[in-house]
Design a protein around this motif. Structure first.
Motif, PDB file in Angstrom:
ATOM      1  N   PHE A 134       0.808  -1.226   0.000  1.00 46.94           N
ATOM      2  CA  PHE A 134       0.000   0.000   0.000  1.00 46.94           C
ATOM      3  C   PHE A 134       0.840   1.275   0.000  1.00 46.94           C
ATOM      4  O   PHE A 134       0.343   2.352  -0.355  1.00 46.94           O
ATOM      5  N   TRP A 135       2.137   1.192   0.396  1.00 46.23           N
ATOM      6  CA  TRP A 135       2.953   2.392   0.457  1.00 46.23           C
ATOM      7  C   TRP A 135       3.058   3.071  -0.902  1.00 46.23           C
ATOM      8  O   TRP A 135       3.147   4.301  -0.991  1.00 46.23           O
ATOM      9  N   ARG A 136       3.045   2.287  -1.961  1.00 46.13           N
ATOM     10  CA  ARG A 136       3.059   2.894  -3.299  1.00 46.13           C
ATOM     11  C   ARG A 136       1.773   3.687  -3.538  1.00 46.13           C
ATOM     12  O   ARG A 136       1.799   4.759  -4.148  1.00 46.13           O
ATOM     13  N   ASP A 137       0.656   3.152  -3.059  1.00 52.31           N
ATOM     14  CA  ASP A 137      -0.608   3.878  -3.184  1.00 52.31           C
ATOM     15  C   ASP A 137      -0.549   5.179  -2.386  1.00 52.31           C
ATOM     16  O   ASP A 137      -1.012   6.227  -2.839  1.00 52.31           O
ATOM     17  N   ALA A 138       0.037   5.106  -1.171  1.00 53.35           N
ATOM     18  CA  ALA A 138       0.113   6.296  -0.317  1.00 53.35           C
ATOM     19  C   ALA A 138       0.986   7.372  -0.954  1.00 53.35           C
ATOM     20  O   ALA A 138       0.623   8.558  -0.963  1.00 53.35           O
ATOM     21  N   ILE A 139       2.132   6.972  -1.511  1.00 59.99           N
ATOM     22  CA  ILE A 139       3.016   7.945  -2.160  1.00 59.99           C
ATOM     23  C   ILE A 139       2.331   8.573  -3.366  1.00 59.99           C
ATOM     24  O   ILE A 139       2.386   9.792  -3.581  1.00 59.99           O
ATOM     25  N   GLY A 140       1.671   7.752  -4.164  1.00 59.51           N
ATOM     26  CA  GLY A 140       0.949   8.283  -5.322  1.00 59.51           C
ATOM     27  C   GLY A 140      -0.146   9.258  -4.912  1.00 59.51           C
ATOM     28  O   GLY A 140      -0.348  10.301  -5.557  1.00 59.51           O
ATOM     29  N   GLU A 141      -0.845   8.945  -3.820  1.00 57.36           N
ATOM     30  CA  GLU A 141      -1.898   9.828  -3.327  1.00 57.36           C
ATOM     31  C   GLU A 141      -1.314  11.141  -2.806  1.00 57.36           C
ATOM     32  O   GLU A 141      -1.884  12.218  -3.005  1.00 57.36           O
ATOM     33  N   MET A 142      -0.165  11.068  -2.121  1.00 63.02           N
ATOM     34  CA  MET A 142       0.477  12.287  -1.627  1.00 63.02           C
ATOM     35  C   MET A 142       0.878  13.199  -2.785  1.00 63.02           C
ATOM     36  O   MET A 142       0.681  14.420  -2.726  1.00 63.02           O
ATOM     37  N   ILE A 143       1.436  12.614  -3.835  1.00 59.20           N
ATOM     38  CA  ILE A 143       1.831  13.416  -4.993  1.00 59.20           C
ATOM     39  C   ILE A 143       0.604  14.030  -5.654  1.00 59.20           C
ATOM     40  O   ILE A 143       0.600  15.219  -6.019  1.00 59.20           O
ATOM     41  N   GLU A 144      -0.457  13.246  -5.787  1.00 58.81           N
ATOM     42  CA  GLU A 144      -1.680  13.762  -6.412  1.00 58.81           C
ATOM     43  C   GLU A 144      -2.277  14.900  -5.591  1.00 58.81           C
ATOM     44  O   GLU A 144      -2.661  15.942  -6.140  1.00 58.81           O
ATOM     45  N   LEU A 145      -2.341  14.705  -4.264  1.00 59.09           N
ATOM     46  CA  LEU A 145      -2.958  15.717  -3.413  1.00 59.09           C
ATOM     47  C   LEU A 145      -2.132  16.991  -3.366  1.00 59.09           C
ATOM     48  O   LEU A 145      -2.658  18.095  -3.578  1.00 59.09           O
TER      49      LEU A 145
ATOM     50  N   PRO B 165      -7.450  -0.313  -5.808  1.00 57.29           N
ATOM     51  CA  PRO B 165      -7.995  -1.630  -6.187  1.00 57.29           C
ATOM     52  C   PRO B 165      -6.909  -2.589  -6.659  1.00 57.29           C
ATOM     53  O   PRO B 165      -6.989  -3.796  -6.416  1.00 57.29           O
ATOM     54  N   ARG B 166      -5.884  -2.052  -7.327  1.00 59.97           N
ATOM     55  CA  ARG B 166      -4.793  -2.902  -7.804  1.00 59.97           C
ATOM     56  C   ARG B 166      -4.112  -3.623  -6.649  1.00 59.97           C
ATOM     57  O   ARG B 166      -3.732  -4.791  -6.758  1.00 59.97           O
ATOM     58  N   THR B 167      -3.961  -2.919  -5.500  1.00 58.08           N
ATOM     59  CA  THR B 167      -3.317  -3.530  -4.337  1.00 58.08           C
ATOM     60  C   THR B 167      -4.144  -4.683  -3.799  1.00 58.08           C
ATOM     61  O   THR B 167      -3.615  -5.743  -3.448  1.00 58.08           O
TER      62      THR B 167
ATOM     63  N   GLY C 145     -12.162 -16.424   3.771  1.00 59.31           N
ATOM     64  CA  GLY C 145     -11.042 -15.721   4.377  1.00 59.31           C
ATOM     65  C   GLY C 145     -10.627 -14.470   3.626  1.00 59.31           C
ATOM     66  O   GLY C 145     -10.272 -13.457   4.244  1.00 59.31           O
ATOM     67  N   ILE C 146     -10.665 -14.505   2.291  1.00 60.60           N
ATOM     68  CA  ILE C 146     -10.198 -13.359   1.511  1.00 60.60           C
ATOM     69  C   ILE C 146     -11.052 -12.109   1.745  1.00 60.60           C
ATOM     70  O   ILE C 146     -10.508 -11.028   2.029  1.00 60.60           O
ATOM     71  N   PRO C 147     -12.396 -12.180   1.665  1.00 60.17           N
ATOM     72  CA  PRO C 147     -13.179 -10.961   1.949  1.00 60.17           C
ATOM     73  C   PRO C 147     -12.949 -10.438   3.369  1.00 60.17           C
ATOM     74  O   PRO C 147     -12.872  -9.222   3.582  1.00 60.17           O
ATOM     75  N   LEU C 148     -12.833 -11.372   4.345  1.00 62.38           N
ATOM     76  CA  LEU C 148     -12.551 -10.929   5.711  1.00 62.38           C
ATOM     77  C   LEU C 148     -11.194 -10.240   5.770  1.00 62.38           C
ATOM     78  O   LEU C 148     -11.018  -9.210   6.437  1.00 62.38           O
ATOM     79  N   GLY C 149     -10.206 -10.785   5.042  1.00 61.50           N
ATOM     80  CA  GLY C 149      -8.884 -10.172   4.998  1.00 61.50           C
ATOM     81  C   GLY C 149      -8.896  -8.795   4.370  1.00 61.50           C
ATOM     82  O   GLY C 149      -8.177  -7.887   4.816  1.00 61.50           O
ATOM     83  N   LEU C 150      -9.715  -8.609   3.347  1.00 66.05           N
ATOM     84  CA  LEU C 150      -9.808  -7.292   2.710  1.00 66.05           C
ATOM     85  C   LEU C 150     -10.400  -6.266   3.671  1.00 66.05           C
ATOM     86  O   LEU C 150      -9.980  -5.100   3.697  1.00 66.05           O
TER      87      LEU C 150
END
Length: 788
Positions: free
Chosen positions: A453-464, A750-752, A718-723
């Motif tokens: 998720f860190w890639r998502d966070a960095i991308g969001e920081m740049i976008e914001l 969603p990709r993550t 298990g997968i939906p609970l994990g999400l």
């Protein structure tokens, strides 16, 4: 007896080597993350404290307009002050022909050739300028490395409109610039920002500061409180244009370093707890099921006279072997993890020494936690077996009492086939075992998400920050407020499509006992190039009668929309006013505040002035415009978004991605270990039932289909609970890892989710292939044997 049990121990390990390896890898992942994170934090903290102590890093910093050197005696007389050192500090422009935009620099005066009473320089190469040498300069190592500068080179600086050449005498480090960042920007760019140290004689001549100073650093007496000293310094220096003394905590380089250390400390607690918690739970579950699967063996050993204590020690020894194998792998992995982290920090923080030191107590704690978790699983499982009489325990477990469930009643007739009913009833008939399997698989999902998720966070920081808030592609600052009419001149520059001005005023915000020294940015209602946004990403216009705060700043001051905050201007007439908080906005970088520019100008009483400008420039014209700005003395610094984003990715994102990549690897190990062990132990538990089905005429494929159908159902649950767990864990991690410098957005693309799900499914597929081979080789006679 002991020798027989030892022989059984090693035979069990050999027979279950696949499970032993995967369970050991679970332990290894938890130990590695724990040991690596804790050791990295302690190594960073030790390197920082050592440098600060050796370089005599001050505790208080003051910036002002101009004061006579005769005032230094009064500063030294302030209660709690051990020593005060006056300096001359100015922001300047470096003439670097090869640079695509103006290179900014901070020029700092020296009084003792770098061996200063406070903030002493650490020489890397060459020497510091000697007393009286007005033609030499020392350069910070980060800028020198980024630009290939070495001792003996010439560096030209624009001083008060005059170009002056300095010979680079040395490359140095300073405790003030471990993280060298340009004022107003929390992101360093070593290519375009330098720190230059020159002898005081050179600074006095360049800025007409003979017998004067505009900056001071202060060391406190042992045990002295910084706040009363700051208040007294502010009182003494206010007539001389002080913009407010700050404690070491708020010094820009140290603040970012402390924020990063705090984040690393949080990481060394939260992420290992998550990894270790999951690994310990899975270790407990896996070993417990492993022992329970040997129920008949345990009963036979009891019947042969083996005491309960000997059997307990036998299985604890099995657990200990697995834990020790995993811990050994984890220590090696933690060493590699920590060294990779420290290596990535070398280019991020400039410290003389930053070796990686393994924390011995973290190894002991990791082994102890793993041993405790494994012991709990073994002892819990043994209690259910050793309490039975040997004859009873050697019999097969009592069959489950099946009954028609409500699910079967609503299923269509065509779906109620024998094999499907077997799968459904077996899962429902063993609810606790099924629940543990589902929960184990569920925990594997957020482990993967946490790494990715860190890639998502960095991308969001740049976008914001760089697309929503700061929409211009260039910005400039002026050394002092200038008339707003300068915007017309900027707009006429070739390639400039839009120019908007901002007024930036240093202020101290007070709310009750809380205060914070920051800047307020004045914006016009019609501005397009800088637009604060709220949590819903709606643009917010600065109210004409209030102040807008970023969320982190509001939290620091414990303020909400509608509350009153005292705004004290730290320059000019030092006016003070109580204003309401009109809105709270979200930004990824820094802790800013906003006001309407006309309201701010009336507050300071300076007329229609600006101190910075945002530009939207034709990208093709940016190089020529940057070259033109190099020779304009009215401009203090220039920043171009493309370079800022590149620097952000290079510095911040690069460091984060190292951590994320390693965590993803450990998460993948946990995922494979969870899924494989669930499938393998299920086969061991169901061997008798599956062999019975084979004898009754079921084919290998049909028998495997029943086993894998149950497993698929548990994965599907298990997968939906994990999400769902992922969202909560990431929100917690994002909140704990946010600091005054950076706000980590808890977003998951969603990709993550798809990648995490795909890794779990791939692990399941590989495990199914391995287990299917064992199903095909199932010895029916051995599996159906029972002891009466």
């Amino acid at each position: 007896m002991v020798s027989l049990l030892n022989r059984k121990l090693w035979r069990d390990i050999g027979a279950m080597r696949g499970q032993v390896i995967t369970i050991a890898l679970l332990v290894a992942a938890g130990v590695a993350v724990f040991v690596g994170s804790v050791s990295t934090y302690q190594s960073l903290r030790a390197g920082c404290e050592l440098f600060y102590a050796e370089a005599r890093f001050p505790q208080v910093f003051v910036t002002l307009k101009r004061a006579p050197l005769t005032l230094v005696a009064r500063l030294n007389a302030v209660a709690g002050v051990l020593a005060a050192e006056p300096r001359i500090v100015r922001e300047v422009i470096v003439d670097a022909p090869a640079a695509a935009q103006p290179v900014s620099a901070r020029l700092v005066s020296l009084s003792r050739a770098g061996d200063e009473p406070l903030a002493r320089l650490h020489l890397r190469r060459g020497t510091a300028p000697a007393p009286g040498d007005a033609r030499s300069a020392a350069v910070n190592e980060a800028f020198a490395d980024a630009n290939g500068v070495k001792p003996g080179d010439e560096i030209r600086v624009l001083l008060n409109g005059r170009l002056q050449a300095f010979r680079v005498s040395g490359i140095v480090l300073s405790p003030e610039y471990v993280y060298a960042v340009r004022p107003g920007l929390p992101i360093p760019d070593d290519r375009l920002y330098a720190i230059l140290w020159v002898d005081r004689s050179a600074a006095e001549a360049a800025f007409d500061m003979k017998g004067a100073f505009n900056d001071a650093v202060v060391a406190l007496a042992p045990g002295a409180d910084a706040q009363p000293v700051i208040e007294e310094l502010d009182r003494l220096l206010e007539p001389y244009g002080s913009i407010g003394a700050i404690a070491r905590r708020d010094q820009p380089s140290n603040r970012f370093l402390e924020d990063e250390l705090n984040q690393q400390k949080v990481m060394s607690i939260t992420i290992p707890i998550i990894f270790f918690g999951v690994a310990a739970f899975l270790l407990n579950s896996a070993l417990g099921r492993l022992v329970a699967a040997q129920r008949e063996q345990i009963a036979a050993l009891k019947a042969l006279g083996f005491p309960t204590s000997a059997l307990t020690l036998h299985y604890l020894a099995l657990m200990l072997v697995i834990v020790l194998i995993g811990s050994a792998l984890g220590i090696v992995g933690g060493l590699g993890f920590g060294q990779a982290m420290i290596t990535s920090y070398h280019g991020f923080f400039r410290l003389p020494e930053l070796p990686f030191r393994l924390a011995p107590w973290s190894i002991l704690a990791g082994v102890a936690i793993s041993t405790a978790a494994g012991s709990l699983g073994v002892i819990t499982a043994l209690q259910a077996v050793v309490g039975l009489a040997p004859a009873e325990a050697m019999r097969p477990a009592v069959p489950m009492g099946f009954r028609r469930s409500w699910i079967e009643r609503i299923m269509p007739g065509v779906a109620r086939r024998a094999r499907r009913m077997m799968m459904l009833r077996n899962v429902a008939g063993r609810p606790f075992r099924s629940l543990f399997t589902v929960v184990g698989i569920a925990f594997a999902v957020p482990m993967m998400v946490l790494g990715i998720f860190w890639r998502d966070a960095i991308g969001e920081m740049i976008e914001l920050q760089f697309n929503l808030v700061e929409r211009g592609n260039a910005s400039i600052t002026f050394p002092h407020p200038v008339d707003r009419a300068v915007l017309r001149d900027l707009a006429r520059q070739p390639g400039v499509l839009l120019a908007e001005g901002q007024r930036i005023v240093p202020v101290r915000l007070r709310a009750g006992q809380r205060s914070y020294l920051t800047s307020v940015i004045g914006l016009a209602a019609a501005d397009e190039l800088r637009r604060p946004h709220d949590a819903a990403r709606r643009p917010i216009v600065a109210a004409p009668d209030g102040i807008t705060l970023t969320r982190r700043l509001a939290e620091r001051l414990a303020l909400s929309a509608g509350d009153l905050v005292t705004v004290e201007a730290m320059e000019g007439r030092r006016r003070r006013r109580d204003v309401p908080v009109s809105a709270i906005v979200d930004e990824a970088i820094g802790m800013a505040s906003y006001m309407d520019i006309d309201t701010l100008n009336r507050f300071t009483g300076e007329g229609k002035v600006i101190s910075a400008a945002s530009l939207h420039v034709d990208p093709a014209a940016l190089p020529a415009l940057g070259a033109r700005f190099k020779n304009l003395p009215m401009i203090e610094s220039v920043s171009m978004k493309a370079y800022a984003v590149a620097s952000f990715i290079d510095k911040i994102a690069g460091l984060v991605f190292v951590t994320a990549g390693i965590l993803t690897g450990f998460a993948a190990i946990i995922t494979v270990g969870v899924v494989y062990n669930s499938a393998r132990i299920s086969l061991q538990e169901r061997a008798w039932e599956l062999a019975s089905l084979r004898v009754l005429g079921f084919t290998r494929g049909e028998v495997a289909g029943i086993l894998f159908g149950e497993f698929a159902l548990e994965i599907a649950l298990g997968i939906p609970l994990g999400l769902l767990l992922s969202r909560g864990i990431i929100a917690l991690i994002a909140r704990l890892h946010s600091s005054e410098s950076f706000q980590i957005p808890g977003v998951i693309a969603p990709r993550t989710y798809l990648i995490a799900t795909a890794v779990v499914l791939a692990s399941a597929a590989i495990s199914a292939i391995i287990v299917r081979r064992r199903v095909d080789r199932l010895d029916l006679v051995a599996a159906l044997k029972t002891r009466e």
